[in-house]
Write a protein that holds these residues in place. Sequence first.
Motif, PDB file in Angstrom:
ATOM      1  N   VAL A  84      18.522 -14.329  -3.120  1.00  0.00           N
ATOM      2  CA  VAL A  84      18.797 -15.353  -4.117  1.00  0.00           C
ATOM      3  C   VAL A  84      17.633 -16.340  -4.049  1.00  0.00           C
ATOM      4  O   VAL A  84      17.294 -16.826  -2.963  1.00  0.00           O
ATOM      5  CB  VAL A  84      20.124 -16.087  -3.848  1.00  0.00           C
TER       6      VAL A  84
ATOM      7  N   ARG B  68      25.595 -20.479 -16.739  1.00  0.00           N
ATOM      8  CA  ARG B  68      25.667 -20.952 -15.362  1.00  0.00           C
ATOM      9  C   ARG B  68      26.667 -22.089 -15.205  1.00  0.00           C
ATOM     10  O   ARG B  68      27.185 -22.321 -14.122  1.00  0.00           O
ATOM     11  CB  ARG B  68      24.279 -21.436 -14.938  1.00  0.00           C
TER      12      ARG B  68
ATOM     13  N   PHE C  58      17.373 -15.035 -18.647  1.00  0.00           N
ATOM     14  CA  PHE C  58      17.988 -14.936 -19.974  1.00  0.00           C
ATOM     15  C   PHE C  58      16.903 -14.582 -20.975  1.00  0.00           C
ATOM     16  O   PHE C  58      15.890 -15.289 -21.065  1.00  0.00           O
ATOM     17  CB  PHE C  58      18.655 -16.262 -20.338  1.00  0.00           C
TER      18      PHE C  58
ATOM     19  N   PHE D 217      25.431 -17.892  -6.990  1.00  0.00           N
ATOM     20  CA  PHE D 217      24.560 -17.398  -8.052  1.00  0.00           C
ATOM     21  C   PHE D 217      25.406 -16.766  -9.145  1.00  0.00           C
ATOM     22  O   PHE D 217      26.579 -16.466  -8.934  1.00  0.00           O
ATOM     23  CB  PHE D 217      23.532 -16.392  -7.507  1.00  0.00           C
ATOM     24  N   GLY D 218      24.803 -16.568 -10.301  1.00  0.00           N
ATOM     25  CA  GLY D 218      25.487 -15.841 -11.357  1.00  0.00           C
ATOM     26  C   GLY D 218      25.831 -16.675 -12.565  1.00  0.00           C
ATOM     27  O   GLY D 218      25.907 -17.901 -12.500  1.00  0.00           O
ATOM     28  N   GLU D 219      25.995 -15.987 -13.674  1.00  0.00           N
ATOM     29  CA  GLU D 219      26.423 -16.626 -14.917  1.00  0.00           C
ATOM     30  C   GLU D 219      27.679 -15.944 -15.430  1.00  0.00           C
ATOM     31  O   GLU D 219      27.943 -14.782 -15.130  1.00  0.00           O
ATOM     32  CB  GLU D 219      25.326 -16.512 -15.980  1.00  0.00           C
TER      33      GLU D 219
ATOM     34  N   ILE E 107      32.096 -19.473 -12.428  1.00  0.00           N
ATOM     35  CA  ILE E 107      31.295 -19.451 -11.199  1.00  0.00           C
ATOM     36  C   ILE E 107      32.144 -19.788  -9.977  1.00  0.00           C
ATOM     37  O   ILE E 107      31.876 -19.330  -8.869  1.00  0.00           O
ATOM     38  CB  ILE E 107      30.146 -20.487 -11.311  1.00  0.00           C
TER      39      ILE E 107
ATOM     40  N   ASN F  77      26.113 -17.804 -23.514  1.00  0.00           N
ATOM     41  CA  ASN F  77      27.277 -16.921 -23.493  1.00  0.00           C
ATOM     42  C   ASN F  77      28.342 -17.444 -22.535  1.00  0.00           C
ATOM     43  O   ASN F  77      28.175 -17.377 -21.319  1.00  0.00           O
ATOM     44  CB  ASN F  77      26.861 -15.512 -23.071  1.00  0.00           C
TER      45      ASN F  77
ATOM     46  N   CYS G 157      19.092 -13.924  -8.703  1.00  0.00           N
ATOM     47  CA  CYS G 157      19.512 -12.963  -7.679  1.00  0.00           C
ATOM     48  C   CYS G 157      18.970 -11.584  -8.029  1.00  0.00           C
ATOM     49  O   CYS G 157      19.185 -11.096  -9.140  1.00  0.00           O
ATOM     50  CB  CYS G 157      21.038 -12.928  -7.568  1.00  0.00           C
TER      51      CYS G 157
ATOM     52  N   VAL H 292      24.621 -26.073  -9.386  1.00  0.00           N
ATOM     53  CA  VAL H 292      26.019 -26.347  -9.380  1.00  0.00           C
ATOM     54  C   VAL H 292      26.484 -27.173  -8.193  1.00  0.00           C
ATOM     55  O   VAL H 292      27.614 -27.659  -8.195  1.00  0.00           O
ATOM     56  CB  VAL H 292      26.815 -25.021  -9.411  1.00  0.00           C
TER      57      VAL H 292
ATOM     58  N   ILE I 268      30.340 -10.228  -4.128  1.00  0.00           N
ATOM     59  CA  ILE I 268      30.013 -10.127  -5.550  1.00  0.00           C
ATOM     60  C   ILE I 268      31.279  -9.859  -6.346  1.00  0.00           C
ATOM     61  O   ILE I 268      32.162  -9.126  -5.895  1.00  0.00           O
ATOM     62  CB  ILE I 268      28.955  -9.015  -5.757  1.00  0.00           C
TER      63      ILE I 268
ATOM     64  N   ILE J 229      18.304  -7.336 -11.774  1.00  0.00           N
ATOM     65  CA  ILE J 229      18.461  -8.778 -11.918  1.00  0.00           C
ATOM     66  C   ILE J 229      19.939  -9.083 -12.107  1.00  0.00           C
ATOM     67  O   ILE J 229      20.553  -8.594 -13.056  1.00  0.00           O
ATOM     68  CB  ILE J 229      17.664  -9.294 -13.130  1.00  0.00           C
ATOM     69  N   VAL J 230      20.497  -9.855 -11.206  1.00  0.00           N
ATOM     70  CA  VAL J 230      21.917 -10.181 -11.320  1.00  0.00           C
ATOM     71  C   VAL J 230      22.124 -11.503 -12.045  1.00  0.00           C
ATOM     72  O   VAL J 230      23.114 -11.693 -12.740  1.00  0.00           O
ATOM     73  CB  VAL J 230      22.576 -10.234  -9.923  1.00  0.00           C
ATOM     74  N   SER J 231      21.183 -12.413 -11.913  1.00  0.00           N
ATOM     75  CA  SER J 231      21.412 -13.742 -12.481  1.00  0.00           C
ATOM     76  C   SER J 231      20.114 -14.493 -12.679  1.00  0.00           C
ATOM     77  O   SER J 231      19.075 -14.116 -12.143  1.00  0.00           O
ATOM     78  CB  SER J 231      22.305 -14.563 -11.546  1.00  0.00           C
ATOM     79  N   GLY J 232      20.179 -15.560 -13.468  1.00  0.00           N
ATOM     80  CA  GLY J 232      19.075 -16.508 -13.564  1.00  0.00           C
ATOM     81  C   GLY J 232      18.021 -16.165 -14.596  1.00  0.00           C
ATOM     82  O   GLY J 232      17.061 -16.923 -14.755  1.00  0.00           O
TER      83      GLY J 232
ATOM     84  N   ALA K 223      18.517 -21.514 -13.303  1.00  0.00           N
ATOM     85  CA  ALA K 223      19.611 -21.091 -12.426  1.00  0.00           C
ATOM     86  C   ALA K 223      19.043 -20.177 -11.336  1.00  0.00           C
ATOM     87  O   ALA K 223      17.956 -19.626 -11.493  1.00  0.00           O
ATOM     88  CB  ALA K 223      20.670 -20.365 -13.238  1.00  0.00           C
ATOM     89  N   PRO K 224      19.767 -20.012 -10.231  1.00  0.00           N
ATOM     90  CA  PRO K 224      19.241 -19.166  -9.153  1.00  0.00           C
ATOM     91  C   PRO K 224      19.111 -17.715  -9.615  1.00  0.00           C
ATOM     92  O   PRO K 224      19.995 -17.191 -10.278  1.00  0.00           O
ATOM     93  CB  PRO K 224      20.287 -19.308  -8.048  1.00  0.00           C
TER      94      PRO K 224
ATOM     95  N   PRO L 206      25.732  -9.696 -15.278  1.00  0.00           N
ATOM     96  CA  PRO L 206      26.395  -8.540 -14.665  1.00  0.00           C
ATOM     97  C   PRO L 206      27.410  -8.925 -13.587  1.00  0.00           C
ATOM     98  O   PRO L 206      28.421  -8.246 -13.429  1.00  0.00           O
ATOM     99  CB  PRO L 206      25.239  -7.728 -14.070  1.00  0.00           C
TER     100      PRO L 206
END
Lengths: 351, 351, 351, 351
Positions: B25, D124, B71, D14-16, D129, D120, B81, C224, D83, B66-69, B78-79, D20
Amino acid sequence: MANSIGEQFRVTSFGESHGPAIGVVIDGIPAGIEVDEKFIQSMLEKRKPGQSAITTQRKEDDFFEIVSGVFEGKSTGAPICFIILNLDQQSKDYSALKNIYRPGHADYTYQKKYGIRDYNGGGRSSARITAGWVAAGALAMLYLKKVSNIQIEAIVSSVYNIALPKPYDQYNWGSIENPVRCPDKVTAEKMEALIEEMKQTKDSVGGTIACRILNTPVGLGEPVFNKLNADLAHAMLNINAVKGIQFGSGFESAQLKGSENNDTIDGNTNHDGGITGGISNGRPIEFELAFKPASSIGRPQNMLNTDGSIESINIEGRHDPCVLPRAIAIVEAMAAIVTADHFMRNLKFVQ
Amino acid sequence: MANSIGEQFRVTSFGESHGPAIGVVIDGIPAGIEVDEKFIQSMLEKRKPGQSAITTQRKEDDFFEIVSGVFEGKSTGAPICFIILNLDQQSKDYSALKNIYRPGHADYTYQKKYGIRDYNGGGRSSARITAGWVAAGALAMLYLKKVSNIQIEAIVSSVYNIALPKPYDQYNWGSIENPVRCPDKVTAEKMEALIEEMKQTKDSVGGTIACRILNTPVGLGEPVFNKLNADLAHAMLNINAVKGIQFGSGFESAQLKGSENNDTIDGNTNHDGGITGGISNGRPIEFELAFKPASSIGRPQNMLNTDGSIESINIEGRHDPCVLPRAIAIVEAMAAIVTADHFMRNLKFVQ
Amino acid sequence: MANSIGEQFRVTSFGESHGPAIGVVIDGIPAGIEVDEKFIQSMLEKRKPGQSAITTQRKEDDFFEIVSGVFEGKSTGAPICFIILNLDQQSKDYSALKNIYRPGHADYTYQKKYGIRDYNGGGRSSARITAGWVAAGALAMLYLKKVSNIQIEAIVSSVYNIALPKPYDQYNWGSIENPVRCPDKVTAEKMEALIEEMKQTKDSVGGTIACRILNTPVGLGEPVFNKLNADLAHAMLNINAVKGIQFGSGFESAQLKGSENNDTIDGNTNHDGGITGGISNGRPIEFELAFKPASSIGRPQNMLNTDGSIESINIEGRHDPCVLPRAIAIVEAMAAIVTADHFMRNLKFVQ
Amino acid sequence: MANSIGEQFRVTSFGESHGPAIGVVIDGIPAGIEVDEKFIQSMLEKRKPGQSAITTQRKEDDFFEIVSGVFEGKSTGAPICFIILNLDQQSKDYSALKNIYRPGHADYTYQKKYGIRDYNGGGRSSARITAGWVAAGALAMLYLKKVSNIQIEAIVSSVYNIALPKPYDQYNWGSIENPVRCPDKVTAEKMEALIEEMKQTKDSVGGTIACRILNTPVGLGEPVFNKLNADLAHAMLNINAVKGIQFGSGFESAQLKGSENNDTIDGNTNHDGGITGGISNGRPIEFELAFKPASSIGRPQNMLNTDGSIESINIEGRHDPCVLPRAIAIVEAMAAIVTADHFMRNLKFVQ
């Protein structure tokens, strides 16, 4: 942050060479540790200028004062602040250095980074700041003494081309009585003579310091990003003039085969320098540091002026021809700070 | 914390060699950076096993997700991952290693520290974890590319007793097409032959990697406790098998006089390795790392058993006879992480 | 760490009520900020005891000294250390409190946590420590003034059952000349009379302080886990005697419907208190704090003795019948520290 | 860093909402903790949408997966990564929200801060979250269960104008079987009816949640800048929609005299809410949170468009008319994270 080191045993440094005082705030020290002032002062004596014929002849008395965190001789759990007054702060006129960038010093980089610079005696970049680190390290040693048998020792292992014959563990590290702080009398005398020669010729020499940490439990060090060797390297490379570090066989290991380098179970070898996978393995932790020669020398050198011109200048002053004897205290102190920090971090895993 | 590195560009690592996935992350990456997936994948290819005849023949495809952050191809603030699935996690039975401490590996130290150990392929201590670091480092490079001209390059400078002739800057570092990643064709071929020999004799060799960071502005690095060299040393010593680091002339400086070692104004020398007083001085940042030979060798070795007995065991598997060619990507990645972090930290001083 | 606050503008506090001095080290302040000593002293005057008939009559002069980080009146990028000597540290004998746990004070909790306690005037837990915070906050204000138009103001909004009529923005917050620091003259006089009565009856009263931060850019605050409101709450709840905080309509919002509480676009409402999703939205940041009445009162109270017995004791001394007028300076200072920190953190997103 | 919380028990999020997956990395958990997956899943069920008629009817299954740090059911000392896949990430078209800033949401502030925004489902800034936080909090609870008797419980204490009659400790907090999670059956039914009405009228309501932490040892909390109340306030104010917090008597204390508010030795009062001088005093830790009504309502509202114009828009969707019943799990989780962190921090003081 730029001026703090450590996670659970955390030292914050402040002060400049020629301000009213330098000092440290130590956060995270548990309550109930006896703060032995004599011991702390003795560590400061090991570092202080003017202690022998081969160190700078500047007189700085380096008496420390306890500002906070100690009650009736013991730590209270509150942050401990030590202050060392800069008694001779007014004694010299540095205005000649106002417009000059000394080679090897941080003058140029500070000026470019900050746009302003306290040029008196190096200001914040002066090695004088390390007196505070030594006091903090002495406190770390007092903590370690209370909670463990861990012992930290450093020696001068080479000066210029004069090297202490290996293996280093053939010598008695504990009671070195020569001013060079090299444990072999014959080698020490050669080193002393060389340093004396440098003093006469207004030059300086570098060298190496070996350090070992004995009696650590297995388990100090946090993988994957705070390996004990990584944190020790970080601490050591913060010391002025240190340009390299190697653990165990270090750069020699790079010239070995796996079948030669893997440590044997019998404990007869220590190529890994007491740390495997970032964690202390119970053998002595051993590392060696490269110090460049002191940048301040009493000879004319070409220097960049703040106006962009070049001048040949001779920086007068009482310089250290070789910083290593005094740096022993700094190396030991930084090793103690890292070890104390990791000792605390390891506590939650041994409940 | 044990698994995070960096202050403003901060990488948190997770995962084990044979769990479902490894990953990172990355916190602190500004919004608007183009996340070039091809480039990141190319860095992973440089590190991945099985890429040439002289690396381990294990097949790991190391595709990252890519899991996050991100777009529409850009960082959002955002972080970020990244995850790399361990596709062949079930492919091997490691139960033979359950009760054995392999020499040079972290088996023993993990067991003693934590009292529990994922023995499959080294678990958390496996160098496989560094794939995540490489992905994070690639992102750091994309950031640096966006905000600066900084360039980071590493080469294999020696393998065992075969050393690349100095000075290193006589070679072209940028387009090395041999599998050893040494920029001199003749030396590279000798190294390759030696590594091939190690593979045949089931042994391994260590060596050195040189790294340089070009085009840095003056001002990266935070005295007194986050000197740029200290943070680079910290990052590098976290890499598996690294046992030493030296900046500029390093251990050679220890054998010089001040009058020889002080860098000249004309820029013809770089004894300080591009860092003075902990701050980048505008010259190339140069350091060299000592790697011990890989501990895993296909020969019987005496090992400690968890029951305290000693066994002579031959660890089967497809080991790397020399990790250095693959480690180039890791060194570059860690250098990028530290540089990006300090680039961000320096921002407030240049407003 | 226990004694530091902030990430990029970082304040480390040290000292005890009756030690030689209290102080702060401020790390992260950029170079080139003018350190206006008169302004810093004026903030300390706002907090100091004995400033009016309705505060404690203890005399503490609270002059601060700059130990480091300032050169020719400007910050240098080095850590700034401020020290305030405890001039009257020897003036009183606290030995009567050695074996007693005062109600509402940290005596009992410190003793149990640390096993040792500096009982002189509350030691580390004394509100005297906040003088250092105020000096640090004043520096944060000087930084903010240099880089922005941000303005921070606090007022006493209620004392016991006397409340300043809402809305608070009908009053002029900037030039309050009464000792209570309530912007409405009539309300202030009632409060003053009440506090005077408390002084006579040897009791104390609590109240509320409202604080607002004006002219912030949109974008301060890091989701966050470092939302601006979260970091402000953290800072404020560290102030002695603060027991609650609410942003915007706060606990009133809990009694509203979404259709009533959503702020309108025209800017006529500010239920969210200027922070949405943890980030400043450009409207005034507004929050209110609940202060419990000072625990020290000049009446006999049942107290636990360290030997486990209960005694009815009257703690003599010159107590504050109401801490709120003096706390204004502390609230403003802590708000400035958090705002400066987030201003710096936000820099990398606006390049 | 923006996305991490805690010092020794450290959670990185992490994550939005519509990426995913979302997740957390938990660093600092000691080895040997049994990771009871059923318990963790049960905490996620308490938070998940669609669990009753009065929550949003969105279906999110919120199954978590362990990516790292667990071996044969136990923690290994390595970072634990959880996750939660976003299974329905493709189910809805959010493009209508691309150019609109919803009132009360972070749309506008994110856009202005970062210049880019994943629109969407809130990206974040979505409360989705918090599912990761709940999983991390559940792990903290498992840790606390192993090392202490500490118990953490939260209840809905008011919804809009319907308040649970005080004192709260007259109720059984442990076995609440109504969907509102208010421990008094009669009050709960009124709340439920009100929420049902909001659902019908496409509006929303706020309310308060009370939380208590039982059986803490004396000594949790670190003065002066990581007081237990300060760190709890920080954690809680990071929860979406929380606008205020009060400890013990909180804002009521502000209307009391010292002689009324000081807690008595007999333990019959708890005005301080179990924390004195920032340290747990052994009484129940008690605090209450103000939640604003959910900003998403199914009614037309004036909204700012990214082009600067104003539109009256009705945001379709299955909104929560009242978030408090689901927020119980989040509050308990965040309380557990802070408590576990301080439990670890306190270890070195009790050796």
